[in-house]
Design a protein around this motif. Structure first.
Motif: not given
Length: 155
Positions: A80-88, A111-126
């Motif tokens: 699963v992707f874990v979002q830790t922030g955004v970048e311009y 005109s509008e700014p575009i941001y992309r999610k930043t983060g990492h993937e980790e194993n899903r916790t149940v």
């Protein structure tokens, strides 16, 4: 007609007995918590360990409470992707065509700014097991009531 009366009587008896039958039997944690009612809170600490939160009786005579929350989890191979922030990453401009009389052009209208999610993937916790125990005490720190939620899924 007698068989109709008998059927109605049987249905009535079944309906009444279904309403008085408990949905689930109490589990071990519920039984242990209920047995603590009337005992000092110290006995609960010996049984369940240090509470996660709570407060003893106040100096002006009201009771207190103690709560334990227990969770058991495991991880799966599913990522699963874990979002830790955004970048311009840039700007998006919306343009409109203008012109007339043989002359044309484009004019920016927004005109509008575009941001992309930043983060990492980790194993899903149940979550395998969740248990919430809350004990209420009187002014002398004697347990007066016990509440147990979701402790019947223990593995």
């Amino acid at each position: 007609m007698p068989s109709l009366k008998l059927s109605c009587l049987a249905i009535t008896v079944l309906a009444i007995s279904a309403c008085t039958t408990p949905a689930t039997a109490p589990n071990d944690v519920e039984v242990a918590a209920q047995k603590l009612v009337g005992q000092p809170a110290q006995n609960a600490f010996k049984l369940f360990g240090r509470p996660d939160q709570g407060m003893g009786p106040s100096s002006y005579g009201s009771g207190g409470f103690y709560a334990w929350n227990r969770v058991q989890t495991h991880t799966t191979d599913e990522k699963v992707f874990v979002q830790t922030g955004v970048e311009y990453v840039g700007q998006r401009q919306t343009m409109v065509g203008i012109g007339g009389g043989g002359v044309g052009g484009m004019m920016p209208v927004s005109s509008e700014p575009i941001y992309r999610k930043t983060g990492h993937e980790e194993n899903r916790t149940v979550i395998d097991y969740f248990c919430s125990i809350t004990l209420y005490t009187d002014s002398k720190n004697i347990i007066t009531e016990a509440s147990v939620i979701d402790c019947n899924k223990k593995k």
